[in-house]
Design a protein around this motif. Structure first.
Motif, PDB file in Angstrom:
ATOM      1  N   UNK A  21      40.788  33.613  37.754  1.00 56.90           N
ATOM      2  CA  UNK A  21      39.573  34.438  37.753  1.00 56.90           C
ATOM      3  C   UNK A  21      39.520  35.319  38.999  1.00 56.90           C
ATOM      4  N   UNK A  22      39.866  34.766  40.139  1.00 56.48           N
ATOM      5  CA  UNK A  22      39.877  35.551  41.373  1.00 56.48           C
ATOM      6  C   UNK A  22      40.829  36.740  41.268  1.00 56.48           C
ATOM      7  N   UNK A  23      41.964  36.539  40.621  1.00 54.73           N
ATOM      8  CA  UNK A  23      42.911  37.638  40.429  1.00 54.73           C
ATOM      9  C   UNK A  23      42.318  38.758  39.601  1.00 54.73           C
ATOM     10  N   UNK A  24      41.616  38.407  38.522  1.00 48.19           N
ATOM     11  CA  UNK A  24      40.983  39.410  37.671  1.00 48.19           C
ATOM     12  C   UNK A  24      39.899  40.177  38.422  1.00 48.19           C
ATOM     13  N   UNK A  25      39.110  39.453  39.215  1.00 51.56           N
ATOM     14  CA  UNK A  25      38.036  40.098  39.970  1.00 51.56           C
ATOM     15  C   UNK A  25      38.604  40.995  41.061  1.00 51.56           C
ATOM     16  N   UNK A  26      39.666  40.540  41.738  1.00 55.98           N
ATOM     17  CA  UNK A  26      40.276  41.361  42.778  1.00 55.98           C
ATOM     18  C   UNK A  26      40.855  42.652  42.212  1.00 55.98           C
ATOM     19  N   UNK A  27      41.340  42.618  40.990  1.00 56.96           N
ATOM     20  CA  UNK A  27      41.823  43.847  40.344  1.00 56.96           C
ATOM     21  C   UNK A  27      40.687  44.864  40.228  1.00 56.96           C
ATOM     22  N   UNK A  28      39.503  44.378  39.872  1.00 52.69           N
ATOM     23  CA  UNK A  28      38.336  45.264  39.766  1.00 52.69           C
ATOM     24  C   UNK A  28      37.937  45.787  41.141  1.00 52.69           C
ATOM     25  N   UNK A  29      37.958  44.910  42.152  1.00 54.02           N
ATOM     26  CA  UNK A  29      37.574  45.303  43.502  1.00 54.02           C
ATOM     27  C   UNK A  29      38.529  46.368  44.048  1.00 54.02           C
ATOM     28  N   UNK A  30      39.831  46.172  43.848  1.00 56.44           N
ATOM     29  CA  UNK A  30      40.810  47.133  44.366  1.00 56.44           C
ATOM     30  C   UNK A  30      40.682  48.495  43.686  1.00 56.44           C
TER      31      UNK A  30
END
Length: 342
Positions: A21-30
């Motif tokens: 989940x953190x990976x998916x959210x970090x994609x959005x943040x980047x």
């Protein structure tokens, strides 16, 4: 009780889920711009500051409607600066700069809210977020007043929040270093006296009593939903013991609830305290705007993994708390069985 049907078993499984989940959210943040990361929320806080002169000037009018508009402007702006501003500053979500994060923390928590920043950050970030719904640590028990009945608590107690807040801050000052206590006392006094001075000299109040009464009205305008939100989103949900708490992803999805979007509260309290509280507890350093942006990603992921994603309406929670006030706010909470989630 099957709390998370289909969730991965074992510490490794829970950590893998959270990592995914953190990976998916970090994609959005980047992929997000500065405006999305910080700008939207900074603009809301700036507009609240810029609206203050209009509010104080409206209070100088003898027209009842204009006076009421002034109270509304100042009340909403006060809540925006104290609740939304303090919350974002406490989590360091307004800027990446550590120096400016400290400045905003002092401004929003001590000058605007009349509370101590050290204790506010420790109790909220370290305890509430670190031990969400763990009994005796992060279970929102600071909001419980067992001596009051449900109707007094839900309808009358919120009026006391503007008075209790600086009094609690003063009590906490005895537990910090002298230099910090003096700084906090000075900043709290600056915030309170500035509002009082403006009411006398800009709004034209003729007596100290009327100015103080207006200060109380302004600071208590949204105190009811503020108190309600703080209990609706955690109390009454699964509670855990310190030695048998679940892994982080289970703790946050079981013990946190989202309310629907409410325009005034979205503005004054921020998305992370209303409709994106689950997202906020999973990713506390995200701004309100970013919590709203990642909400579809988080909700879809949790539902696909058959993990809880709890939502309820403000009115439904209000009725529930009135009906079960004794169970939730007076009696000791039951520890939820979490075997199978570890």
């Amino acid at each position: 009780m099957e709390l998370a049907r289909g969730a991965s078993k074992g510490d490794g499984g829970a950590e893998a889920l959270l990592g995914e989940l953190e990976g998916l959210v970090q994609d959005v943040v980047r992929a997000s711009s500065w405006w999305e990361l910080h700008g939207v929320d900074c603009a809301i806080l700036a507009l609240s500051l810029l609206a203050l002169p209009a509010g104080f000037l409206c209070l100088s009018s003898e027209n009842v409607l204009v006076f009421a508009i002034g109270i509304t402007i100042l009340g909403v702006c006060h809540s925006t600066l104290t609740v939304k501003g303090s919350h974002l500053a406490t989590h360091g979500a307004l800027t990446k700069s550590k120096r400016w994060s400290k400045i905003w923390l002092l401004f929003f928590v001590e000058v605007c809210t009349a509370f101590t920043s050290e204790f506010g950050k420790f109790s909220h970030v370290n305890m509430h977020h670190g031990y969400t719904n763990v009994v005796g640590l992060g279970d929102s028990s600071t909001w419980k007043l067992p001596c009051l009945n449900g109707y007094v608590y839900m309808f009358l107690a919120p009026f006391l929040i503007p008075i209790i807040t600086p009094l609690v801050a003063l009590e906490r000052l005895w537990k910090v270093e002298l230099r910090i206590a003096l700084r906090t006392l000075g900043l709290i006094s600056l915030g309170l006296y500035s509002q009082y001075w403006l009411l006398l000299n800009v709004s034209g109040f003729r007596s100290p009593g009327s100015a103080l009464a207006c200060m109380l009205l302004i600071r208590a305008l949204l105190a009811h939903p503020f108190l309600h939100v703080n209990i609706f989103q955690h109390i009454g949900l699964p509670m855990f013991s310190r030695d048998k708490k679940p892994q982080r992803i289970h703790m946050m999805t079981l013990g946190v609830l989202n309310l629907p979007r409410l325009p005034v509260l979205d503005w004054a309290f921020g998305h992370s305290l209303i409709s994106c509280h689950v997202e906020h507890h999973l990713f506390p350093k995200l701004s309100d705007n970013m919590c709203l942006k990642v909400k579809p990603v988080v909700s879809r992921f949790l539902q696909e993994k058959q993990l809880p994603y709890q939502e309820d309406s403000y009115l439904a929670r209000f009725r529930l708390f009135l009906n079960r006030y004794e169970d939730f706010m007076v009696q000791a909470p039951l520890i939820t069985e979490v075997v199978g989630l570890q």
